[in-house]
Design a protein around this motif. Structure first.
Motif, short mmCIF file in Angstrom:
data_model
loop_
_atom_site.label_atom_id
_atom_site.label_comp_id
_atom_site.label_asym_id
_atom_site.label_seq_id
_atom_site.Cartn_x
_atom_site.Cartn_y
_atom_site.Cartn_z
N HIS A 376 0.83 -1.20 0.00
CA HIS A 376 0.00 0.00 0.00
C HIS A 376 0.87 1.26 0.00
CE1 HIS A 376 -3.08 -2.93 0.91
NE2 HIS A 376 -4.01 -1.99 0.77
N GLU A 377 1.97 1.22 0.73
CA GLU A 377 2.86 2.38 0.78
C GLU A 377 3.50 2.64 -0.58
OE1 GLU A 377 6.85 3.92 3.22
OE2 GLU A 377 6.00 1.91 3.59
N ASN A 378 3.99 1.58 -1.23
CA ASN A 378 4.64 1.76 -2.53
C ASN A 378 3.67 2.20 -3.61
OD1 ASN A 378 7.12 1.04 -1.48
ND2 ASN A 378 7.00 -1.09 -2.15
N MET A 379 2.45 1.68 -3.58
CA MET A 379 1.45 2.08 -4.58
C MET A 379 1.09 3.56 -4.41
SD MET A 379 0.65 -0.35 -6.75
CE MET A 379 -1.04 -0.10 -7.32
N ALA A 380 0.95 4.00 -3.18
CA ALA A 380 0.60 5.40 -2.92
C ALA A 380 1.76 6.34 -3.24
CB ALA A 380 0.19 5.57 -1.46
N HIS A 426 -2.17 7.84 -6.67
CA HIS A 426 -2.22 9.29 -6.77
C HIS A 426 -1.51 9.77 -8.04
CE1 HIS A 426 -3.28 9.87 -2.39
NE2 HIS A 426 -2.78 8.63 -2.36
N GLY A 427 -1.89 10.97 -8.54
CA GLY A 427 -1.19 11.53 -9.68
C GLY A 427 -1.86 12.78 -10.20
N GLU A 428 -1.32 13.31 -11.32
CA GLU A 428 -1.87 14.52 -11.94
C GLU A 428 -3.33 14.30 -12.33
OE1 GLU A 428 0.50 15.78 -15.19
OE2 GLU A 428 2.30 16.09 -13.98
N PRO A 429 -4.16 15.33 -12.20
CA PRO A 429 -5.61 15.17 -12.43
C PRO A 429 -5.98 14.55 -13.76
CG PRO A 429 -5.17 17.28 -11.39
CD PRO A 429 -3.83 16.69 -11.72
N ASP A 430 -5.46 15.09 -14.88
CA ASP A 430 -5.87 14.55 -16.18
C ASP A 430 -5.34 13.13 -16.38
OD1 ASP A 430 -3.25 15.39 -16.39
OD2 ASP A 430 -3.43 16.05 -18.47
N MET A 431 -4.16 12.86 -15.82
CA MET A 431 -3.59 11.53 -15.94
C MET A 431 -4.41 10.52 -15.14
SD MET A 431 0.40 10.43 -15.34
CE MET A 431 0.92 11.92 -16.21
N MET A 432 -4.83 10.90 -13.95
CA MET A 432 -5.62 10.00 -13.10
C MET A 432 -7.01 9.77 -13.70
SD MET A 432 -3.73 8.89 -10.68
CE MET A 432 -2.60 8.81 -12.07
N ARG A 433 -7.58 10.83 -14.28
CA ARG A 433 -8.88 10.63 -14.93
C ARG A 433 -8.76 9.68 -16.12
NH1 ARG A 433 -9.78 16.14 -13.16
NH2 ARG A 433 -8.62 16.97 -14.95
N ALA A 434 -7.65 9.83 -16.89
CA ALA A 434 -7.43 8.94 -18.03
C ALA A 434 -7.19 7.50 -17.56
CB ALA A 434 -6.25 9.43 -18.86
N LEU A 435 -6.43 7.35 -16.47
CA LEU A 435 -6.18 6.02 -15.93
C LEU A 435 -7.47 5.38 -15.45
CD1 LEU A 435 -4.30 3.76 -14.91
CD2 LEU A 435 -3.98 5.10 -12.81
N ALA A 455 -17.97 -11.34 -9.76
CA ALA A 455 -18.03 -10.00 -10.33
C ALA A 455 -16.83 -9.17 -9.86
CB ALA A 455 -19.33 -9.32 -9.91
N TYR A 456 -16.31 -8.34 -10.76
CA TYR A 456 -15.09 -7.61 -10.43
C TYR A 456 -15.33 -6.53 -9.39
CZ TYR A 456 -10.79 -5.03 -10.67
OH TYR A 456 -9.62 -4.41 -10.32
N LYS A 457 -14.49 -6.54 -8.38
CA LYS A 457 -14.46 -5.49 -7.37
C LYS A 457 -13.06 -4.92 -7.36
CE LYS A 457 -17.97 -7.59 -4.36
NZ LYS A 457 -18.24 -8.15 -3.01
N PRO A 458 -12.91 -3.64 -7.63
CA PRO A 458 -11.56 -3.06 -7.75
C PRO A 458 -10.72 -3.28 -6.50
CG PRO A 458 -13.22 -1.51 -8.53
CD PRO A 458 -13.96 -2.64 -7.88
N CYS A 459 -9.43 -3.49 -6.72
CA CYS A 459 -8.48 -3.59 -5.61
C CYS A 459 -7.74 -2.27 -5.43
CB CYS A 459 -7.47 -4.71 -5.89
SG CYS A 459 -6.43 -4.42 -7.33
N TYR A 460 -8.22 -1.21 -6.09
CA TYR A 460 -7.53 0.08 -6.10
C TYR A 460 -8.55 1.22 -6.00
CZ TYR A 460 -9.46 0.17 -10.76
OH TYR A 460 -10.34 0.14 -11.80
N ARG A 461 -8.03 2.39 -5.66
CA ARG A 461 -8.82 3.62 -5.67
C ARG A 461 -7.96 4.70 -6.31
NH1 ARG A 461 -9.36 4.20 -0.59
NH2 ARG A 461 -11.34 3.13 -0.38
N VAL A 462 -8.43 5.33 -7.40
CA VAL A 462 -7.70 6.38 -8.08
C VAL A 462 -8.01 7.71 -7.40
CG1 VAL A 462 -7.38 7.65 -10.23
CG2 VAL A 462 -7.63 5.16 -10.28
N ILE A 463 -6.96 8.45 -7.00
CA ILE A 463 -7.12 9.71 -6.27
C ILE A 463 -6.47 10.82 -7.07
CG2 ILE A 463 -6.59 10.96 -4.15
CD1 ILE A 463 -6.67 8.31 -2.69
N VAL A 464 -7.21 11.88 -7.35
CA VAL A 464 -6.69 13.04 -8.10
C VAL A 464 -6.03 14.00 -7.14
CG1 VAL A 464 -7.30 14.99 -9.56
CG2 VAL A 464 -8.48 12.81 -9.86
N ASP A 465 -4.73 14.26 -7.36
CA ASP A 465 -3.99 15.19 -6.48
C ASP A 465 -4.37 16.63 -6.75
OD1 ASP A 465 -2.69 13.10 -5.30
OD2 ASP A 465 -0.90 13.24 -6.58
#
Length: 465
Positions: A376-380, A426-435, A455-465
């Motif tokens: 979790h630390e490395n992904m964030a 986490h990342g730049e807004p447009d990049m995170m929205r595209a991801l 059924a698929y349940k995401p293992c991630y949460r995309v956060i716009v910085d």
């Protein structure tokens, strides 16, 4: 071989003692002891997991834990004898045997598992690999591949790496076979991740093409790693199996032995592979090195590559599109482009005195070689912004996808999500929205699947910085 007693709730198993069919050097007593001793860095547990994946080849599952649960009593022992070694199997899957004898192809792959696990464990324990810098890591990859006897110095370049999803619709799978057939007709051999789906189809197609051309000594190389082999058991077409220590060395092995890469539709893992390759091709030191890189699929899958192309251009810039070709619904054209590309590879390596059998000249950034632990630390902490060279951004985007793959199908990743909740990216807004849009499109196209078909349940949460 002796059939085990049957139980209505468990699959049929047998116990047997087998000798290697071919291709395994003798082991020392110390090496055999290491395999038998479960306390030695988990080597025996690793052997058991990888061996079970080989013995159940053809069984498609996304769950790295399911096979061990299905065969809880399975065990494997390596026996040292004066004339070599034997393997003793207890409660092994019956499907690996025919009329009391283990299938020869299964035998060969099983001893390949022993070969690679022993070799890597021995080298690691003896500090035989210098994994502190790029040159040392590349040398380790070379040594593992040489030990597996897949480096052939007198062969002209003809190895095509095929990437793509292991769980794809029937029409996409049939298309991979058509492309493989066209490659086989042109005398090209196949390298894949060794599993089902887009890793199996090109091999099956190439077998027909090679057969029509009466071509012999064909190579269908499968390169895998311990964290994923149970979820992607080797398909029956594989005649050379290599188990690399981790995903990064597996990816480098593809690039070092292959002379070109074809990408079929897939999911997050395929996106990871694409970003890995682009992280290499975008490095300034590789600007003049030819390496054919083709994305292809049937007409119904055109949207998949349109989304990938849109995401790559937005995150890495329009220049990135010069590094790949997109071909839709044209297997023959894919094969023709690959032949032309490999001809350029051959000419370049002749001019630069580089080897045909191992791509020494290509610079692989250290960021793409160091094993990424999807905590979790490395992904964030991933740097998903444009304040860095594009090849480094590609490397961190690749890590983001690698973490999602781990959270979806790898045992350690699944356990981490169960214990600590979703990964945060986490990342730049447009990049995170595209991801987020790209990942959502994978879900909508049923390219994001969980073990057991739930059924698929995401293992991630995309956060716009």
């Amino acid at each position: 071989m002796s059939p085990d007693s049957k139980s209505p709730s468990r699959p049929a198993t047998v116990s047997a003692r087998i000798s290697p069919a071919a291709g395994l050097d003798v082991l020392s007593r110390n090496e055999v002891t290491r395999l038998r001793d479960a306390s030695q860095r988990g080597v025996r547990a690793l052997l058991r997991r990888c061996a079970l994946a080989v013995l159940t080849q053809g069984v498609e599952t996304d769950d790295a834990r399911a096979l061990l649960d299905r065969y809880p009593d399975f065990d494997i022992q390596v026996l040292q004898q004066d004339r070599g070694i034997k393997i003793e199997l207890t409660h092994a899957p019956a499907q690996a045997f025919v009329d009391g004898r283990i299938i020869r192809g299964v035998n060969e792959l099983l001893f390949a598992v022993v070969r690679d696990i022993v070799y890597v464990a021995t080298q690691m324990e003896a500090d035989g690999f210098d994994l502190e810098d790029s040159a040392g890591i590349t040398h380790a990859v070379f040594e593992i591949l040489r030990n597996a006897r897949v480096l052939r110095p007198h062969n002209d370049p003809n190895l095509v790496v095929c990437w793509g999803g292991h769980s794809i619709p029937r029409n996409e799978y049939e298309y991979t076979k058509q492309v493989g057939y066209q490659l086989g007709l042109r005398g090209l051999d196949i390298v894949t991740g060794c599993g089902p789906g887009a890793m199996k189809g090109p091999m099956k197609g190439a077998i027909i093409g090679h057969g029509k051309q009466r071509r012999k000594n064909n190579r269908y190389i499968g390169i895998t790693e311990p964290g994923i082999i149970a979820a992607e058991s080797p398909n029956p077409s594989v005649n050379h199996l290599i188990i690399m220590p981790d995903i990064e060395k597996r990816l480098e092995a593809f690039v070092r032995v292959g002379h070109g890469i074809i990408v079929f539709p897939g999911g997050v893992g395929t996106a990871e592979e694409i970003l890995y390759m682009l992280g290499i091709l975008l490095h300034p030191d590789n600007a003049g090195i030819p390496f054919p890189f083709i994305f292809t699929g049937p007409r119904e899958s055109a949207a998949y590559f349109e989304q990938i192309d849109r995401f790559l251009r937005l995150t890495l810039g329009d220049e990135v599109a010069k590094r790949y070709h997109i071909v839709i619904e044209d297997p023959a054209e894919v094969a023709k482009l690959m032949v032309k590309g490999i001809d350029k590879v051959r000419d370049y390596r002749l001019d630069t005195k580089d080897a045909f059998f191992f791509n020494w000249a290509l610079r692989i950034p250290h960021e793409l070689q160091v094993p990424f632990k999807p905590t979790h630390e490395n992904m964030a902490g991933l740097k998903l912004n444009r304040d860095q060279p594009t090849y480094r951004l590609a490397a961190d985007l690749r890590r983001a996808f690698s973490g999602i793959v781990a959270g979806n199908v790898k045992e350690d990743g699944i356990r981490a999500i169960e214990q600590f909740g979703l990964f945060e990216i986490h990342g730049e807004p447009d990049m995170m929205r595209a991801l987020d849009a790209l990942l959502q499109s994978f879900v909508a196209q049923h390219r994001m699947k969980l073990p057991g078909g739930s059924a698929y349940k995401p293992c991630y949460r995309v956060i716009v910085d």
